[in-house]
Design a protein around this motif. Structure first.
Motif, PDB file in Angstrom:
ATOM      1  N   ALA A 112      -7.735 -12.029   4.290  1.00 36.57           N
ATOM      2  CA  ALA A 112      -8.759 -10.978   4.214  1.00 36.57           C
ATOM      3  C   ALA A 112      -8.359  -9.786   3.349  1.00 36.57           C
ATOM      4  O   ALA A 112      -9.199  -8.923   3.063  1.00 36.57           O
ATOM      5  N   ALA A 113      -7.121  -9.711   2.901  1.00 34.86           N
ATOM      6  CA  ALA A 113      -6.644  -8.547   2.138  1.00 34.86           C
ATOM      7  C   ALA A 113      -7.457  -8.347   0.863  1.00 34.86           C
ATOM      8  O   ALA A 113      -7.755  -9.301   0.147  1.00 34.86           O
ATOM      9  N   SER A 135      10.292 -11.155  -7.116  1.00 41.85           N
ATOM     10  CA  SER A 135       9.821 -11.840  -5.912  1.00 41.85           C
ATOM     11  C   SER A 135       8.633 -11.091  -5.336  1.00 41.85           C
ATOM     12  O   SER A 135       8.431  -9.906  -5.610  1.00 41.85           O
ATOM     13  N   VAL A 136       7.865 -11.825  -4.534  1.00 43.98           N
ATOM     14  CA  VAL A 136       6.687 -11.272  -3.886  1.00 43.98           C
ATOM     15  C   VAL A 136       6.690 -11.771  -2.447  1.00 43.98           C
ATOM     16  O   VAL A 136       6.926 -12.965  -2.210  1.00 43.98           O
ATOM     17  N   ASP A 137       6.433 -10.882  -1.502  1.00 46.97           N
ATOM     18  CA  ASP A 137       6.338 -11.279  -0.092  1.00 46.97           C
ATOM     19  C   ASP A 137       5.235 -10.500   0.594  1.00 46.97           C
ATOM     20  O   ASP A 137       5.183  -9.268   0.489  1.00 46.97           O
ATOM     21  N   TRP A 138       4.380 -11.232   1.298  1.00 47.15           N
ATOM     22  CA  TRP A 138       3.425 -10.589   2.189  1.00 47.15           C
ATOM     23  C   TRP A 138       4.226 -10.231   3.422  1.00 47.15           C
ATOM     24  O   TRP A 138       4.900 -11.075   4.001  1.00 47.15           O
ATOM     25  N   ASP A 139       4.201  -8.991   3.822  1.00 42.14           N
ATOM     26  CA  ASP A 139       5.032  -8.566   4.943  1.00 42.14           C
ATOM     27  C   ASP A 139       4.171  -7.927   6.010  1.00 42.14           C
ATOM     28  O   ASP A 139       3.449  -6.968   5.748  1.00 42.14           O
ATOM     29  N   PRO A 167      -2.199  -3.323   0.908  1.00 44.33           N
ATOM     30  CA  PRO A 167      -3.140  -4.430   0.701  1.00 44.33           C
ATOM     31  C   PRO A 167      -4.607  -4.010   0.694  1.00 44.33           C
ATOM     32  O   PRO A 167      -5.477  -4.822   0.378  1.00 44.33           O
ATOM     33  N   THR A 168      -4.876  -2.746   1.015  1.00 38.05           N
ATOM     34  CA  THR A 168      -6.252  -2.259   0.995  1.00 38.05           C
ATOM     35  C   THR A 168      -6.518  -1.416  -0.246  1.00 38.05           C
ATOM     36  O   THR A 168      -7.494  -1.630  -0.956  1.00 38.05           O
TER      37      THR A 168
END
Length: 187
Positions: A112-113, A135-139, A167-168
């Protein structure tokens, strides 16, 4: 006449010996050009292009992405919650490595981000001119319940920094909780 025969024989001997040597040197030159081309192709596969290749191969949203040598590992979450690891090689070719049927509810905030991984990488790079995404990480921080993108960027001098992207809003801020001098050995 005898002198011409000796010169002709010497020339023939030189060509006989020199021919294979010249061919070997030419082959070495071709190998060098091929290696340079392969190296250039590897250098062109950025985090952004690895992400795009993974999403083209397996539609969804990127959950994480990191580089291991010349290979990018990209976790893609499908809309139904399936978690698939996609590898993107140095030529940009994507292949599925592993798929898990995870609980889709776990990934609901990611799906939903408003700001996806692509936008988060762009925001981190805009805040760090000349850097590359490493690197990329959803945290989803268990400490305070917040969610954010953790983007590791590497400057041209080799130093790394973590950037958190909301994320918004897409706002990028330097992380104060992560060390800026990570010594990752991945290339």
């Amino acid at each position: 006449m005898k002198r011409n025969v000796i010169i002709s024989a010497a020339a023939a001997a030189a060509l006989t010996v020199g021919g294979p040597t010249a061919a070997a040197l030419a082959a070495t030159g071709d190998t060098a050009r091929t290696t340079t081309t392969a190296t250039a192709a590897r250098a062109d596969v950025t985090a952004e292009s690895a992400s795009a290749a993974a999403l083209k191969h397996h539609p969804g949203v990127v959950d994480s992405l990191d580089k291991d040598g010349a290979v990018w590992h990209v976790n893609v979450i499908a809309k139904n919650g399936k978690n698939t690891e996609v590898e993107v090689d140095s030529a940009g070719k994507a292949t599925t490595r592993d798929t898990d049927d995870d609980n889709g509810k776990e990934y609901a905030p990611l799906i939903a981000a408003k700001v996806d991984a692509k936008k988060a990488m762009a925001a981190a790079l805009a805040a760090n001119k000349g850097a590359k995404v490493w690197s990329v990480d959803w945290d989803d921080d268990d400490d305070n319940g917040s969610t954010y993108w953790d983007i590791e960027v590497r400057a041209s001098d080799g130093s790394t920094k973590h950037v958190h992207v909301d994320p918004t809003s897409g706002k990028a801020t330097a992380s104060t909780s992560d060390s800026g001098d990570d010594n990752d050995d991945d290339n």
